[in-house]
Design a protein around this motif. Structure first.
Motif, PDB file in Angstrom:
ATOM      1  N   LYS A 158     -15.518 -12.265  47.363  1.00  0.00           N
ATOM      2  CA  LYS A 158     -15.036 -10.631  48.502  1.00  0.00           C
ATOM      3  C   LYS A 158     -14.782 -10.099  47.355  1.00  0.00           C
ATOM      4  O   LYS A 158     -13.858 -10.812  46.342  1.00  0.00           O
ATOM      5  CB  LYS A 158     -13.807 -11.132  49.465  1.00  0.00           C
ATOM      6  CG  LYS A 158     -14.601 -12.026  50.654  1.00  0.00           C
ATOM      7  CD  LYS A 158     -13.900 -11.908  52.117  1.00  0.00           C
ATOM      8  CE  LYS A 158     -14.200 -12.689  53.010  1.00  0.00           C
ATOM      9  NZ  LYS A 158     -13.723 -11.759  54.619  1.00  0.00           N
ATOM     10  N   ILE A 159     -14.664  -8.582  47.354  1.00  0.00           N
ATOM     11  CA  ILE A 159     -14.186  -7.784  46.718  1.00  0.00           C
ATOM     12  C   ILE A 159     -12.972  -7.121  47.101  1.00  0.00           C
ATOM     13  O   ILE A 159     -13.166  -6.831  48.628  1.00  0.00           O
ATOM     14  CB  ILE A 159     -15.628  -6.985  46.692  1.00  0.00           C
ATOM     15  CG1 ILE A 159     -16.772  -7.487  46.001  1.00  0.00           C
ATOM     16  CG2 ILE A 159     -15.432  -5.319  45.508  1.00  0.00           C
ATOM     17  CD1 ILE A 159     -18.164  -6.347  46.361  1.00  0.00           C
ATOM     18  N   SER A 160     -12.325  -6.610  46.789  1.00  0.00           N
ATOM     19  CA  SER A 160     -10.747  -6.078  46.559  1.00  0.00           C
ATOM     20  C   SER A 160     -11.255  -4.422  46.475  1.00  0.00           C
ATOM     21  O   SER A 160     -11.947  -4.053  45.210  1.00  0.00           O
ATOM     22  CB  SER A 160      -9.869  -6.493  45.836  1.00  0.00           C
ATOM     23  OG  SER A 160      -8.271  -5.385  46.617  1.00  0.00           O
ATOM     24  N   ILE A 161     -11.142  -3.691  48.043  1.00  0.00           N
ATOM     25  CA  ILE A 161     -11.274  -2.583  47.812  1.00  0.00           C
ATOM     26  C   ILE A 161      -9.921  -1.652  48.485  1.00  0.00           C
ATOM     27  O   ILE A 161      -8.675  -2.112  48.748  1.00  0.00           O
ATOM     28  CB  ILE A 161     -12.013  -1.792  48.715  1.00  0.00           C
ATOM     29  CG1 ILE A 161     -12.129  -2.542  49.977  1.00  0.00           C
ATOM     30  CG2 ILE A 161     -13.384  -2.494  48.065  1.00  0.00           C
ATOM     31  CD1 ILE A 161     -12.858  -1.678  50.947  1.00  0.00           C
ATOM     32  N   ALA A 162      -9.406  -0.506  47.818  1.00  0.00           N
ATOM     33  CA  ALA A 162      -8.688   0.342  47.854  1.00  0.00           C
ATOM     34  C   ALA A 162      -8.568   1.665  48.750  1.00  0.00           C
ATOM     35  O   ALA A 162      -9.909   1.842  49.032  1.00  0.00           O
ATOM     36  CB  ALA A 162      -7.713   1.014  46.698  1.00  0.00           C
ATOM     37  N   LEU A 163      -8.497   2.000  50.145  1.00  0.00           N
ATOM     38  CA  LEU A 163      -8.447   2.811  51.260  1.00  0.00           C
ATOM     39  C   LEU A 163      -7.666   3.558  51.645  1.00  0.00           C
ATOM     40  O   LEU A 163      -6.390   3.045  52.220  1.00  0.00           O
ATOM     41  CB  LEU A 163      -9.549   1.875  52.214  1.00  0.00           C
ATOM     42  CG  LEU A 163     -11.125   2.146  52.082  1.00  0.00           C
ATOM     43  CD1 LEU A 163     -11.347   0.949  53.470  1.00  0.00           C
ATOM     44  CD2 LEU A 163     -11.769   2.589  51.636  1.00  0.00           C
TER      45      LEU A 163
ATOM     46  N   ASP B 111     -15.035   2.511  48.027  1.00  0.00           N
ATOM     47  CA  ASP B 111     -14.183   2.084  47.191  1.00  0.00           C
ATOM     48  C   ASP B 111     -13.130   2.761  46.975  1.00  0.00           C
ATOM     49  O   ASP B 111     -13.638   4.077  46.409  1.00  0.00           O
ATOM     50  CB  ASP B 111     -13.796   1.099  46.560  1.00  0.00           C
ATOM     51  CG  ASP B 111     -12.707   0.500  45.287  1.00  0.00           C
ATOM     52  OD1 ASP B 111     -11.399   0.348  45.862  1.00  0.00           O
ATOM     53  OD2 ASP B 111     -13.120  -0.307  44.325  1.00  0.00           O
ATOM     54  N   GLY B 112     -11.736   3.763  47.495  1.00  0.00           N
ATOM     55  CA  GLY B 112     -10.730   4.025  46.545  1.00  0.00           C
ATOM     56  C   GLY B 112     -10.866   5.928  47.365  1.00  0.00           C
ATOM     57  O   GLY B 112     -10.203   6.825  47.375  1.00  0.00           O
ATOM     58  N   ALA B 113     -11.436   5.646  48.733  1.00  0.00           N
ATOM     59  CA  ALA B 113     -11.705   6.806  49.508  1.00  0.00           C
ATOM     60  C   ALA B 113     -10.497   6.900  50.436  1.00  0.00           C
ATOM     61  O   ALA B 113     -10.188   6.093  50.677  1.00  0.00           O
ATOM     62  CB  ALA B 113     -12.921   7.131  50.280  1.00  0.00           C
TER      63      ALA B 113
ATOM     64  N   VAL C 244      -5.942   5.051  54.030  1.00  0.00           N
ATOM     65  CA  VAL C 244      -7.003   5.554  55.757  1.00  0.00           C
ATOM     66  C   VAL C 244      -5.818   5.691  56.737  1.00  0.00           C
ATOM     67  O   VAL C 244      -4.666   5.467  56.417  1.00  0.00           O
ATOM     68  CB  VAL C 244      -6.975   3.997  56.393  1.00  0.00           C
ATOM     69  CG1 VAL C 244      -7.588   4.429  57.842  1.00  0.00           C
ATOM     70  CG2 VAL C 244      -7.951   3.311  55.380  1.00  0.00           C
ATOM     71  N   ASN C 245      -6.183   7.342  57.157  1.00  0.00           N
ATOM     72  CA  ASN C 245      -4.803   8.490  57.634  1.00  0.00           C
ATOM     73  C   ASN C 245      -3.753   8.131  56.960  1.00  0.00           C
ATOM     74  O   ASN C 245      -2.549   8.136  57.714  1.00  0.00           O
ATOM     75  CB  ASN C 245      -4.661   7.440  59.339  1.00  0.00           C
ATOM     76  CG  ASN C 245      -5.592   7.141  59.942  1.00  0.00           C
ATOM     77  OD1 ASN C 245      -6.663   8.144  59.307  1.00  0.00           O
ATOM     78  ND2 ASN C 245      -5.954   6.409  61.166  1.00  0.00           N
ATOM     79  N   ASN C 246      -3.468   8.261  55.455  1.00  0.00           N
ATOM     80  CA  ASN C 246      -2.501   8.605  54.497  1.00  0.00           C
ATOM     81  C   ASN C 246      -1.985   7.451  54.203  1.00  0.00           C
ATOM     82  O   ASN C 246      -0.633   7.486  53.868  1.00  0.00           O
ATOM     83  CB  ASN C 246      -1.810   9.836  55.934  1.00  0.00           C
ATOM     84  CG  ASN C 246      -1.981  11.402  55.816  1.00  0.00           C
ATOM     85  OD1 ASN C 246      -3.278  11.907  54.694  1.00  0.00           O
ATOM     86  ND2 ASN C 246      -2.019  11.646  56.477  1.00  0.00           N
ATOM     87  N   VAL C 247      -2.142   6.277  54.525  1.00  0.00           N
ATOM     88  CA  VAL C 247      -1.892   4.890  54.356  1.00  0.00           C
ATOM     89  C   VAL C 247      -2.484   4.015  53.665  1.00  0.00           C
ATOM     90  O   VAL C 247      -3.574   3.959  53.685  1.00  0.00           O
ATOM     91  CB  VAL C 247      -1.218   3.830  55.392  1.00  0.00           C
ATOM     92  CG1 VAL C 247      -0.813   3.099  54.947  1.00  0.00           C
ATOM     93  CG2 VAL C 247      -0.432   5.247  56.843  1.00  0.00           C
ATOM     94  N   GLU C 248      -2.311   4.152  52.508  1.00  0.00           N
ATOM     95  CA  GLU C 248      -3.212   3.123  51.722  1.00  0.00           C
ATOM     96  C   GLU C 248      -3.402   1.425  51.676  1.00  0.00           C
ATOM     97  O   GLU C 248      -2.005   1.363  52.632  1.00  0.00           O
ATOM     98  CB  GLU C 248      -2.336   3.559  49.935  1.00  0.00           C
ATOM     99  CG  GLU C 248      -2.876   2.871  49.356  1.00  0.00           C
ATOM    100  CD  GLU C 248      -2.995   3.446  47.130  1.00  0.00           C
ATOM    101  OE1 GLU C 248      -3.166   2.995  46.600  1.00  0.00           O
ATOM    102  OE2 GLU C 248      -2.571   4.541  47.421  1.00  0.00           O
ATOM    103  N   ARG C 249      -4.223   1.679  51.692  1.00  0.00           N
ATOM    104  CA  ARG C 249      -4.551   0.279  52.474  1.00  0.00           C
ATOM    105  C   ARG C 249      -5.605  -1.142  51.809  1.00  0.00           C
ATOM    106  O   ARG C 249      -6.277  -0.482  50.670  1.00  0.00           O
ATOM    107  CB  ARG C 249      -5.418  -0.204  53.544  1.00  0.00           C
ATOM    108  CG  ARG C 249      -4.485   0.953  54.761  1.00  0.00           C
ATOM    109  CD  ARG C 249      -3.440   0.221  55.254  1.00  0.00           C
ATOM    110  NE  ARG C 249      -3.539  -0.796  56.386  1.00  0.00           N
ATOM    111  CZ  ARG C 249      -3.583  -1.307  57.314  1.00  0.00           C
ATOM    112  NH1 ARG C 249      -3.426   0.111  57.928  1.00  0.00           N
ATOM    113  NH2 ARG C 249      -3.426  -2.161  58.006  1.00  0.00           N
ATOM    114  N   THR C 250      -5.234  -1.980  51.008  1.00  0.00           N
ATOM    115  CA  THR C 250      -5.920  -3.084  49.998  1.00  0.00           C
ATOM    116  C   THR C 250      -6.229  -4.011  51.235  1.00  0.00           C
ATOM    117  O   THR C 250      -5.914  -5.134  51.477  1.00  0.00           O
ATOM    118  CB  THR C 250      -5.313  -3.520  48.900  1.00  0.00           C
ATOM    119  OG1 THR C 250      -4.535  -2.297  47.915  1.00  0.00           O
ATOM    120  CG2 THR C 250      -5.740  -4.015  48.227  1.00  0.00           C
TER     121      THR C 250
END
Lengths: 338, 176
Positions: free
Chosen positions: B20-25, B87-89, B27-33
């Motif tokens: 699995k690949i770790s990505i950061a999003l 990723d990063g969006a 989402v609705n102004n909350v950073e989620r990994t």
């Protein structure tokens, strides 16, 4: 969707290097068609090479007065680009006739050229399809072929190319810029897509491991007298039964030059330079338009459910040329055909 | 791109599963990994990984618009989007439109105009309409209808959806 490996390309050379290492790898940009095909098990890439972050997303003027459109420019950005709207309104109109705004926001310029047919048998892995599984047969020729081709078909395949954008690009003499292991080359738009012949599995003349980097347009013409008319089963968000791109240069009431290309009727965007020649030097009237339509459709061949397309195309061509001659292009929002 | 056959890989061949690949999003102004497989769609990442089930899976083939979300402020189809490619969006879903305890003008307009029946398409309709307002291309009713055509409403609430969007366009105009 089956499992696959994922890798992100750093630049064009990196993308070409990656694809050359794996014969079942594919590039992914917008993904609007590829992901759908993967969900249906029609496309089964072992590896996706993500090219969406490559710096191919600009629209630039060229020294010859034309435009160079990066392969990753989204369809929506291209349609609404000020230089495209003002100088190539036929292209804007054709793009806005296709898909939905969400999909146009995702889909790339290069990917639009490479989308696959929407023939239902191509999507249905339980049925034979020469395009999906070469040599297995064509289910459409004697099947439900209402949406299928009437021009340039073969005994192996009667699928159509689904793009609207490509019909305008064909009419506007675009060129396709590609990079591969042997360097860069340019392909005339008319030579980019193929007729099915006995190799319907090949949609285009891209060589193995080549990537589209840009589409180029020559200096603008046909800014006033053009129209893109798309005829389909519902008013929006449907593929064409028949679509027509027409563009004229008029001197008084006489046609000085003409462009005429059709979508939804063949395995490739169908431009007919013979029909264009028949328009040149003639008065811009119904008799001229009908004669050009008859010429374009002289070898059209209908199948059980799609023969209506021949008459639809004939009338559509005359109507679109009339719209072009009058300088009243078809609106893609107001659906009334005038 | 230049592949000559669509079924090049034998059907029984298995590809080694990529870790699995770790990505950061955001989402609705909350950073989620989150850890996703390459084939995890953005829609499944939102619904199954982040438990944001407001975004709906309708057809799962990009034909209905129920999964519409905003990525970097642009409306897209999340069922045809690989999460790893974003990723990063910055992603906005229906859960992120209301601000400071107040409904988004589109949410209020959909209520005011009864712009839904079963409600399944509504999150996609509203996110799509939010994208439409940001684009600023639709001014007439015909233009609203055309640029909203990627969102199917099986109940047929289209006239009320158009009216709701018209109301929200008015509100947006007054504020700006």
């Amino acid at each position: 969707m089956i499992n696959f490996q994922y890798v992100r390309a750093n630049d064009v050379a990196d993308a070409v290097r990656h694809i050359a290492t794996d014969p079942t790898a594919k590039f992914i940009a917008g993904g609007t068609n590829l992901i759908d095909l993967m969900k249906d098990d029609v496309e089964r890439p072992s590896r996706l090479i993500d090219i969406s972050r490559l710096p191919l997303n600009t629209v630039e003027e060229t020294t010859d007065g034309g435009l160079r459109i990066g392969a990753l420019v989204p369809n929506s950005d291209l349609a609404y680009h000020p230089l495209v709207q003002s100088r190539y309104p036929l292209l804007t109109s054709a793009i806005l006739a296709g898909a939905s705004q969400q999909l146009r926001n995702m889909a790339s310029t290069g990917g639009n050229l490479l989308q696959r047919t929407r023939c239902a048998y191509f999507y249905d892995t339980a049925t034979p399809c020469n395009k999906r599984t070469p040599g297995s047969g064509c289910s459409a020729i004697n099947g439900l072929n209402r949406i299928h081709a009437i021009l340039g078909t073969s005994e192996a395949c009667i699928a159509t190319h689904p793009s609207d954008m490509c019909v305008a690009l064909a009419a506007l003499d675009a060129t396709v810029h590609v990079t591969g292991p042997d360097g860069e080359r340019t392909i005339m738009f008319a030579d980019f897509h193929r007729l099915p012949g006995d190799t319907p599995q090949r949609d285009t003349n891209l060589r193995p491991n080549e990537i589209i980097t840009a589409i180029a347009l020559p200096a603008p013409r046909f800014v006033t007298n053009y129209s893109y008319l798309k005829i389909r089963d519902r008013l929006s968000y449907a593929f064409a039964l028949v679509s027509i791109a027409a563009a004229l240069e008029l001197e008084g009431g006489t046609i000085a030059d003409a462009r005429l290309a059709l979508g939804g009727v063949a395995h490739k965007p169908w431009r007919d330079t013979g029909a264009e020649a028949a328009l040149r030097g003639q008065p811009a009237n119904q008799a001229t338009f009908t004669r050009a339509a008859d010429l374009l459709l002289r070898d059209a061949k209908g199948f059980e459910h799609n023969a209506f397309k021949i008459d639809l195309a004939r009338r559509g061509i005359a109507r679109t040329l009339t719209q072009a001659a009058n300088g009243t292009p078809q609106s893609q929002a107001d659906k009334k055909v005038r | 791109m230049a592949r000559t056959s669509t079924a090049a890989r034998p059907s029984k061949q298995t590809i080694p599963t990529q870790d699995k690949i770790s990505i950061a999003l955001t989402v609705n102004n909350v950073e989620r990994t989150l850890q996703v497989s390459p084939w995890t769609t953005l829609l499944d990442a939102l619904r199954d990984h982040l438990e944001l089930t407001g975004t709906k899976k309708g057809c799962d083939h990009g034909q209905c618009g129920a999964c519409t979300v905003l990525v970097e402020g642009r409306r897209i189809i999340s069922c045809l989007t690989l999460a790893v490619m974003k990723d990063g969006a910055k992603v906005t879903t229906i859960e992120g439109l209301a601000a400071n305890g107040a409904l988004h003008p589109l949410q209020q307009a959909f209520i005011d105009h009864d712009a839904f029946q079963c409600g399944y398409c509504t999150p996609g309709q509203i996110c799509s309409a939010a994208g439409l307002l940001a684009e600023g291309k639709a001014k007439t009713v015909n233009e609203i209808r055309e640029l909203m055509s990627g969102n199917i409403c099986r109940c047929g609430a289209y006239p009320n959806i158009v009216a709701a969007i018209q109301q929200a366009m008015g509100q947006t105009g007054e504020k700006s």
